[in-house]
Design a protein around this motif. Structure first.
Motif, PDB file in Angstrom:
ATOM      1  N   MET A   1      33.073 -62.804  30.312  1.00 57.70           N
ATOM      2  CA  MET A   1      32.964 -62.904  31.761  1.00 57.70           C
ATOM      3  C   MET A   1      33.437 -64.270  32.252  1.00 57.70           C
ATOM      4  SD  MET A   1      31.587 -60.134  33.113  1.00 57.70           S
ATOM      5  CE  MET A   1      30.702 -58.667  32.621  1.00 57.70           C
ATOM      6  N   ALA A   2      33.952 -64.286  33.489  1.00 59.74           N
ATOM      7  CA  ALA A   2      34.310 -65.560  34.091  1.00 59.74           C
ATOM      8  C   ALA A   2      33.036 -66.292  34.472  1.00 59.74           C
ATOM      9  CB  ALA A   2      35.188 -65.335  35.322  1.00 59.74           C
ATOM     10  N   ASP A   3      33.088 -67.615  34.566  1.00 56.64           N
ATOM     11  CA  ASP A   3      31.909 -68.404  34.878  1.00 56.64           C
ATOM     12  C   ASP A   3      31.712 -68.471  36.382  1.00 56.64           C
ATOM     13  OD1 ASP A   3      31.436 -68.937  32.237  1.00 56.64           O
ATOM     14  OD2 ASP A   3      32.711 -70.731  32.221  1.00 56.64           O
ATOM     15  N   GLY A   4      30.443 -68.256  36.825  1.00 61.58           N
ATOM     16  CA  GLY A   4      30.084 -68.479  38.216  1.00 61.58           C
ATOM     17  C   GLY A   4      30.574 -67.405  39.153  1.00 61.58           C
ATOM     18  N   PRO A   5      30.140 -67.479  40.425  1.00 58.42           N
ATOM     19  CA  PRO A   5      30.554 -66.500  41.431  1.00 58.42           C
ATOM     20  C   PRO A   5      32.063 -66.514  41.644  1.00 58.42           C
ATOM     21  CG  PRO A   5      28.683 -67.823  42.209  1.00 58.42           C
ATOM     22  CD  PRO A   5      29.203 -68.478  40.964  1.00 58.42           C
ATOM     23  N   THR A   6      32.599 -65.378  42.059  1.00 57.97           N
ATOM     24  CA  THR A   6      34.036 -65.229  42.273  1.00 57.97           C
ATOM     25  C   THR A   6      34.295 -64.882  43.731  1.00 57.97           C
ATOM     26  OG1 THR A   6      34.208 -64.398  40.035  1.00 57.97           O
ATOM     27  CG2 THR A   6      36.095 -64.024  41.451  1.00 57.97           C
ATOM     28  N   ASP A   7      35.375 -65.362  44.310  1.00 60.01           N
ATOM     29  CA  ASP A   7      35.743 -65.048  45.676  1.00 60.01           C
ATOM     30  C   ASP A   7      35.760 -63.542  45.889  1.00 60.01           C
ATOM     31  OD1 ASP A   7      37.116 -65.971  48.300  1.00 60.01           O
ATOM     32  OD2 ASP A   7      38.392 -64.364  47.507  1.00 60.01           O
ATOM     33  N   ARG A   8      35.110 -63.087  46.971  1.00 57.66           N
ATOM     34  CA  ARG A   8      34.936 -61.642  47.162  1.00 57.66           C
ATOM     35  C   ARG A   8      36.255 -60.919  47.408  1.00 57.66           C
ATOM     36  NH1 ARG A   8      29.990 -59.552  47.387  1.00 57.66           N
ATOM     37  NH2 ARG A   8      28.222 -60.994  47.411  1.00 57.66           N
ATOM     38  N   LEU A   9      37.193 -61.565  48.084  1.00 53.97           N
ATOM     39  CA  LEU A   9      38.495 -60.915  48.282  1.00 53.97           C
ATOM     40  C   LEU A   9      39.223 -60.743  46.966  1.00 53.97           C
ATOM     41  CD1 LEU A   9      39.803 -62.630  51.560  1.00 53.97           C
ATOM     42  CD2 LEU A   9      38.993 -60.280  51.262  1.00 53.97           C
ATOM     43  N   ALA A  10      39.144 -61.780  46.116  1.00 51.69           N
ATOM     44  CA  ALA A  10      39.779 -61.677  44.805  1.00 51.69           C
ATOM     45  C   ALA A  10      39.116 -60.597  43.969  1.00 51.69           C
ATOM     46  CB  ALA A  10      39.716 -63.021  44.079  1.00 51.69           C
ATOM     47  N   VAL A  11      37.784 -60.513  44.085  1.00 56.53           N
ATOM     48  CA  VAL A  11      37.055 -59.474  43.352  1.00 56.53           C
ATOM     49  C   VAL A  11      37.457 -58.089  43.842  1.00 56.53           C
ATOM     50  CG1 VAL A  11      34.778 -58.427  43.035  1.00 56.53           C
ATOM     51  CG2 VAL A  11      35.078 -60.865  42.690  1.00 56.53           C
ATOM     52  N   ALA A  12      37.546 -57.930  45.166  1.00 56.14           N
ATOM     53  CA  ALA A  12      37.940 -56.631  45.718  1.00 56.14           C
ATOM     54  C   ALA A  12      39.311 -56.218  45.201  1.00 56.14           C
ATOM     55  CB  ALA A  12      37.936 -56.687  47.243  1.00 56.14           C
ATOM     56  N   ASP A  13      40.237 -57.175  45.130  1.00 57.28           N
ATOM     57  CA  ASP A  13      41.562 -56.883  44.576  1.00 57.28           C
ATOM     58  C   ASP A  13      41.467 -56.497  43.101  1.00 57.28           C
ATOM     59  OD1 ASP A  13      42.810 -57.363  46.962  1.00 57.28           O
ATOM     60  OD2 ASP A  13      43.358 -59.440  46.484  1.00 57.28           O
ATOM     61  N   ALA A  14      40.627 -57.224  42.350  1.00 58.39           N
ATOM     62  CA  ALA A  14      40.475 -56.929  40.919  1.00 58.39           C
ATOM     63  C   ALA A  14      39.873 -55.545  40.708  1.00 58.39           C
ATOM     64  CB  ALA A  14      39.600 -57.992  40.253  1.00 58.39           C
TER      65      ALA A  14
END
Length: 411
Positions: A1-14
């Motif tokens: 897993m990546a460390d820490g929270p992730t930008d929500r737009l980037a997550v939505a794209d992922a």
């Protein structure tokens, strides 16, 4: 897993990217194990929803597709357990090797997942279903296209399309349609039906006012079939045809959105990588079947340096052979046009008259447009303009505008 929270737009794209790539694999695998189409689709969608909720906090996993597969499997286990479904299905789900990284290509796990996807394609395209139902079910289950988008393409309401999809799945269950790829003579019998569904799917996306995503999905499925069935020349030919046709999409309209005929397109805007790929695939097709001949025709257009350099003699010869494979009025119409360019408009008009003799092309606007073009090339501009306007009356949108523009050019 990546460390820490992730930008929500980037997550939505992922999540969107992973869901698009994994949807068919998840659904196909769960259908094989549970036999429940609705459960499989629901679990795939719920896995994506869960990813949207958890990945912003936990980080995007190293293997997003594997994460979604595991989440969908776990959701299916929960549903089946609460429903007291037979223990054998629970055991099969529990031992699925879907946790962690997805299998490496060539392993048994990968082969099984790939086989599931192929089974799903053949089941969706079973001849017991109406052709429209096959296309819709393939879009929904194999491609993951939303019911609303499918309904829009078929010009019906979302509720109507939902009922059609439900009936198709119910028919599969009630008729005991097997979830498998046929073998031996049955494969040769069933494969043309599968290819016909992909062809119709591509056409719905490639038409002047069609949905481009459908053409993209048809190409993706044709690639999958070609990879899984390398010994089937017509599968490779269909993929080549799609690539060669789709290579021209960016050049089909001008800046105002008007449709451009082939001779007016900027060939520098064609996708030459797709053309090279299509020609390369076609080179390994050993024989001429219906799709191979259509692909060879498309290749003649795609590889010509200019409209004037097009090898119309080769195109006319290919249509002559295609008419032997598919003796249909539309093929005869295209054959007439090809002969008109190869051997003069009089030859084309003579073949067009013969094709119309049985009445099968009566009222067909493309036949009127073909007559108009051949008539214009013969020098009768006034009659050609009138024919173009008549053809435009039967069209709408971009095609209507293009036909009216052609009529104005001749007036």
């Amino acid at each position: 897993m990546a460390d820490g929270p992730t930008d929500r737009l980037a997550v939505a794209d992922a999540v969107a990217t992973a869901s698009t790539g994994s949807y068919a694999r998840i659904v196909a695998t769960l259908i094989r194990v549970t036999g429940d189409w609705t459960l499989a689709e629901d679990c795939a969608q719920e896995a994506s929803a869960l990813a949207l909720a958890r990945w912003p906090v936990e980080g995007v996993p190293a293997n997003p597709g594997g994460w979604l597969m595991t989440a969908a499997r776990n959701r299916a286990i929960d549903v089946l357990r609460r429903s007291s479904v037979e223990r054998r299905k629970l055991r099969e789900l529990a031992v699925l090797t879907l946790t962690g990284a997805e299998p490496e290509p060539g392993t048994a796990g990968e082969g099984e997942i790939v086989d599931d996807r192929l089974r799903l394609v053949f089941t969706c395209c079973h001849p017991a279903l109406a052709l429209e139902a096959r296309v819709a079910l393939t879009l929904r289950t194999v491609c993951g296209v939303s019911t609303a988008d499918i309904a829009r393409a078929f010009l019906v309401t979302e509720s109507t399309m939902t009922r059609r999809l439900t009936r198709a799945k119910a028919k599969i269950a009630a008729a005991g349609i097997p979830y498998r790829v046929p073998t031996g003579p049955m494969l040769a019998e069933r494969l043309p039906g599968v290819l016909a569904v992909l062809y119709l799917l591509f056409t719905r996306g490639y038409d002047a006012d069609g949905e481009p995503a459908f053409a993209d999905e048809a190409i993706r499925l044709a690639r999958l079939l070609d990879r899984l069935m390398p010994g089937q020349p017509e599968v490779a030919a269909l993929l080549a045809l799609f690539l060669l046709q789709h290579s021209r999409r960016a050049a089909r309209r001008d800046r105002d959105g008007n449709l451009l005929t082939l001779d007016r397109q900027d060939r520098a805007r064609w996708d030459h990588a797709a053309i090279a790929e299509g020609v390369g695939i076609l080179a390994r097709v050993p024989a001429d079947g219906p799709y191979a001949l259509q692909a060879r025709i498309a290749a003649c257009h795609a590889t010509a340096a200019s409209a004037e350099a097009t090898d119309w003699g080769a195109i006319a010869e290919a249509y002559d052979r295609l008419a032997g494979w598919q003796p249909s009025p539309v093929v005869e119409l295209n054959r007439a046009v090809a002969h008109g360019y190869a051997y003069g408009p009089a030859a084309g008009l003579a073949l067009l008259a013969a094709a119309r003799a049985g009445g099968a092309l009566d009222g067909y606007p493309l036949a009127v447009a073909a007559e108009a073009e051949l008539t214009a090339r013969q020098g009768d501009r006034e009659r050609a303009a009138a024919l173009f306007r008549r053809a435009a009356d039967a069209h709408r949108g971009a095609e209507r505008r293009a036909l009216l523009e052609r009529a104005d050019q001749l007036s």
